[in-house]
Design a protein around this motif. Sequence first.
Motif, PDB file in Angstrom:
ATOM      1  N   ARG A  36       0.833  -1.207   0.000  1.00 59.35           N
ATOM      2  CA  ARG A  36       0.000   0.000   0.000  1.00 59.35           C
ATOM      3  C   ARG A  36       0.869   1.258   0.000  1.00 59.35           C
ATOM      4  O   ARG A  36       0.546   2.246  -0.658  1.00 59.35           O
ATOM      5  CB  ARG A  36      -0.928  -0.009   1.218  1.00 59.35           C
ATOM      6  N   ASP A  37       1.958   1.211   0.742  1.00 53.36           N
ATOM      7  CA  ASP A  37       2.858   2.355   0.764  1.00 53.36           C
ATOM      8  C   ASP A  37       3.617   2.490  -0.555  1.00 53.36           C
ATOM      9  O   ASP A  37       3.795   3.604  -1.072  1.00 53.36           O
ATOM     10  CB  ASP A  37       3.840   2.222   1.924  1.00 53.36           C
ATOM     11  N   MET A  38       4.068   1.359  -1.119  1.00 59.35           N
ATOM     12  CA  MET A  38       4.798   1.381  -2.391  1.00 59.35           C
ATOM     13  C   MET A  38       3.967   1.986  -3.507  1.00 59.35           C
ATOM     14  O   MET A  38       4.471   2.745  -4.342  1.00 59.35           O
ATOM     15  CB  MET A  38       5.187  -0.043  -2.807  1.00 59.35           C
ATOM     16  N   TRP A  39       2.681   1.633  -3.532  1.00 58.46           N
ATOM     17  CA  TRP A  39       1.841   1.979  -4.680  1.00 58.46           C
ATOM     18  C   TRP A  39       0.778   3.020  -4.323  1.00 58.46           C
ATOM     19  O   TRP A  39      -0.239   3.126  -4.993  1.00 58.46           O
ATOM     20  CB  TRP A  39       1.178   0.723  -5.242  1.00 58.46           C
ATOM     21  N   LYS A  40       1.038   3.838  -3.286  1.00 56.41           N
ATOM     22  CA  LYS A  40       0.047   4.820  -2.846  1.00 56.41           C
ATOM     23  C   LYS A  40      -0.217   5.904  -3.884  1.00 56.41           C
ATOM     24  O   LYS A  40      -1.271   6.557  -3.848  1.00 56.41           O
ATOM     25  CB  LYS A  40       0.470   5.454  -1.516  1.00 56.41           C
ATOM     26  N   ASP A  41       0.710   6.091  -4.818  1.00 60.08           N
ATOM     27  CA  ASP A  41       0.485   7.069  -5.878  1.00 60.08           C
ATOM     28  C   ASP A  41      -0.156   6.444  -7.108  1.00 60.08           C
ATOM     29  O   ASP A  41      -0.354   7.117  -8.121  1.00 60.08           O
ATOM     30  CB  ASP A  41       1.812   7.724  -6.280  1.00 60.08           C
ATOM     31  N   VAL A  42      -0.487   5.159  -7.008  1.00 61.69           N
ATOM     32  CA  VAL A  42      -1.096   4.436  -8.126  1.00 61.69           C
ATOM     33  C   VAL A  42      -2.556   4.114  -7.835  1.00 61.69           C
ATOM     34  O   VAL A  42      -3.439   4.317  -8.670  1.00 61.69           O
ATOM     35  CB  VAL A  42      -0.314   3.124  -8.404  1.00 61.69           C
ATOM     36  N   VAL A  43      -2.821   3.591  -6.642  1.00 62.77           N
ATOM     37  CA  VAL A  43      -4.183   3.241  -6.245  1.00 62.77           C
ATOM     38  C   VAL A  43      -4.407   3.640  -4.797  1.00 62.77           C
ATOM     39  O   VAL A  43      -3.470   3.766  -4.008  1.00 62.77           O
ATOM     40  CB  VAL A  43      -4.459   1.715  -6.390  1.00 62.77           C
ATOM     41  N   ASP A  44      -5.664   3.825  -4.468  1.00 63.84           N
ATOM     42  CA  ASP A  44      -6.048   4.030  -3.076  1.00 63.84           C
ATOM     43  C   ASP A  44      -5.616   2.796  -2.274  1.00 63.84           C
ATOM     44  O   ASP A  44      -5.768   1.665  -2.740  1.00 63.84           O
ATOM     45  CB  ASP A  44      -7.567   4.211  -2.990  1.00 63.84           C
TER      46      ASP A  44
END
Length: 549
Positions: free
Chosen positions: A266-274
């Motif tokens: 979630r932290d890695m991809w927080k700029d990709v998906v909620d």
Amino acid sequence: MSNNDYQKKVAYFSMEIAIDQTMKTYSGGLGFLAGSHMRSAYELNQNLVGVTMLWKYGYYDQVRAENSHMEAKFIQKFYSFLEDTGITVDIKVHDGLVKVKAYLLRPEIFGTAPIYFLSTDLPENDYVSQTICHHLYDSNLSTRIAQEIILGAGGAKVLEQVGDIDIYHMNEAHPLPLTFYLYSKHRDFEKLRSQVVFTTHTPEKAGNSEYDFNLLFKMNYFSGLEPEEVYQISGERGEKMGCTPAGLRMSKKANAVSQLHKEVARDMWKDVVDPRHILGITNSQNAKYWQDYKLARHLKSGDDEALLARKKELKKRLFHEVALQEGDLFDENVLTIVWARRFAAYKRPELITRDLYQFLDLLKDSEYPVQIIWAGKPYPKDHGAVEIFNHLIDITYTHKNCAILVGYELDLSAKIKKGADIWLNTPRITREASGTSGMTASMNGALNLSINDGWIPEYAKEGENCFIIPSRTDFNSIEEQDDADFDALMKVLKEQVLPTYYKNPKKWLEMMKASMQDIFPFFESGRMADQYYRELYNAEVKEDLVIKK
């Protein structure tokens, strides 16, 4: 859930699936996990089919060279029990059509969901096209991309001739071309998302591929879609496409493979998906396949004497393999430590040897003797990992209580897990997404000695069912972290593990039984297969959690 809740027709796409020792179509943990999923889907009578590749030379056969170092052999495989479905489809790769044939592994052969194996090794194809399915994770970039096109788009096209599919499950981003193929059929983004779910397995960069857009367009990765359509639905622009971000955006739900990995992802991809788009569905393994049935029976009956006797018998079987490969005669009464899984630098197979003097003192300790076994397959082109494997051979071959085993596949993996007393797990913390090998070791009475990473925080009861190696992330360098983790490992070994095994056998037995009992039911793959249906396959998209601008 009842069987009625498993009626959605699901297609599970995975580049590798480990089914049986006879089928060398896998490299490691991803394949082992997929195999357990296929077995539990069968046991639960779920409406699921697998889709994978038929690798002509497998991953590789791990043997020894003349100097005992590891050598990778590529040997052609034949599987007469696979059924020719009569289905052949054409998939465009570069400017030409590649024929893809589908073979079926029927459920009754090995007790799995039906699995379609795709091959391009056909006389109708030119030689280059034939080689697409020769080597799992081929080191040539264009070949690797072609493999993903065949798996994703080819698999989807094969399934069109089999019957309607409700949900397409991408196990990792390798089959991503299927999303573009599906979209090319109806040009409806929301419909696409309603059909696709996605599992991300690793925070490691190597497991989250990025490909040059120009190369992907030249190779027809996008099933003929125009660039602007690709950019819009994938959310990826610029020179390269991130496969994991694209997979996240084009799925209705996604999952990480442990609760800790969920937070990392979630932290890695927080700029990709909620963050709510990424669920945590912890990996698990199939007990019917992996657990020794006699150990399980003795545990259930409460016959401690028989349980311990069976464990010694399983150790003897493992030690026969050690004698065959290494010429060392191990003792079933001596504590046996095992490090066995895919050889990768972040997993640190050599951590216990970091201070050679302390390591040699450990090997020579007559009060608390130990035996240590390593096994696992490095990626054959990962020269650093191969060097670690060979270095361990070089520094241990003169020690009668150390062994480095080759041929780490399903059968050897089972033998090692059943014979281990301690299952050593030493990844750099937060980088092991799950690490399911420790689950199957626990099923067989081994105690995990582990960094508190991956699945371990969900399972561990320190000093009751496992031993934890304290670790932190606030270091200035990898070297500093490795030094600290080595010191912590040796402290736990000397102050907890060894004294318990040799001075307090009653406590060891209680920990051994707790190790076996606490795996169930959560870390058995029936729970996992059920949870996938409940939380991913049957889920509705109620709010848009995708594509952050």
